[in-house]
Design an enzyme around this catalytic site. Sequence first.
Site, mmCIF file in Angstrom:
data_model
loop_
_atom_site.group_PDB
_atom_site.id
_atom_site.type_symbol
_atom_site.label_atom_id
_atom_site.label_comp_id
_atom_site.label_asym_id
_atom_site.label_seq_id
_atom_site.Cartn_x
_atom_site.Cartn_y
_atom_site.Cartn_z
ATOM 1 N N GLY A 1 30.368 27.816 20.335
ATOM 2 C CA GLY A 1 30.424 26.530 20.842
ATOM 3 C C GLY A 1 30.795 25.477 19.788
ATOM 4 O O GLY A 1 31.652 25.350 18.971
ATOM 5 N N LYS B 1 35.029 23.978 25.017
ATOM 6 C CA LYS B 1 34.390 23.347 26.187
ATOM 7 C C LYS B 1 35.214 22.137 26.541
ATOM 8 O O LYS B 1 36.435 21.932 26.168
ATOM 9 C CB LYS B 1 32.962 22.960 25.721
ATOM 10 C CG LYS B 1 32.145 24.330 25.492
ATOM 11 C CD LYS B 1 30.685 24.230 25.484
ATOM 12 C CE LYS B 1 30.255 25.699 24.978
ATOM 13 N NZ LYS B 1 28.739 25.781 25.072
ATOM 14 N N HIS C 1 31.048 31.754 32.498
ATOM 15 C CA HIS C 1 30.202 30.812 31.782
ATOM 16 C C HIS C 1 28.972 30.414 32.064
ATOM 17 O O HIS C 1 29.216 29.861 33.427
ATOM 18 C CB HIS C 1 31.067 30.016 30.794
ATOM 19 C CG HIS C 1 30.387 29.492 29.685
ATOM 20 N ND1 HIS C 1 29.338 28.453 29.470
ATOM 21 C CD2 HIS C 1 30.553 29.632 28.056
ATOM 22 C CE1 HIS C 1 28.760 28.330 28.467
ATOM 23 N NE2 HIS C 1 29.614 28.946 27.662
#
Length: 248
Positions: free
Chosen positions: A230, A11, A95
């Site tokens: 993540g 991210k 996403h």
Amino acid sequence: MRKPFIAANWKMNKTVSETGEFLKEFIPVVKDVAAVEIVMAPPFTSLMTAAKSIKGTNIRLASQNVFYEEKGAFTGEISPAMLVDCGCTYVIVGHSERRQYFKETDEIINKKIRASKKNGLGVVFCVGESLEDRESGKTFDILNREIENGLKDTAADNIVVAYEPIWAIGTGRTAAPEQAQEAHAYIRDRISVLYGNKADEFRIIYGGSVTPENVDSLMACSDVDGALVGGASLKVESFTRIVKFKKG
Ligand code: 13P
């Protein structure tokens, strides 16, 4: 056999130098992992440095986003060909953070998937329901809509589907293995409607608070073929443990 696919989605985290430091430590500790496809998705700014570091290793590079046009006046956007040129093998599309914060619709996502595949990029296509959808019994309707619209007019090759329930992303609330298995089996069934017996070859990976503690039980599910990670991918130690998950 479906080769497990474990991907780090960083991210909006890590500078170029932090990316370099991570990979310097990570590459040697996973160099003997042959049975898993390892994929890193750093921010755009780190793609070049990551591509240089992973050259000749067992790690593949992914971008977190892409635009569907080939070139032109689209300030701030990056084309599929630019990503290929940077050394990317995959791109993450659909996403929930892009759907939510950047208003990406199923139609935009479909265009991105088609443009990426046209340029030879593999696609990690994300789908998943919100908590509200789940609690009102709409999980399968949402998954069905996202899959049908997202994969419209696309060939079956080079697509990995990531099931990422929105309520499990960044919340520490992972889907129970039974919940993941149920959703993955449903996704595979939908894929078989679109692509026939190719559905057996499709890798369907899980994302949402995957950690070293829960990865083994998720990977033990028959339809869970990998993970999109993540928070736990930002540290070498935890991501390495996830890549080296233990088979049940
Ligand atoms: P977390 O692992 O931080 O929950 O994020 C999951 C995710 O969105 C991966 O794409």
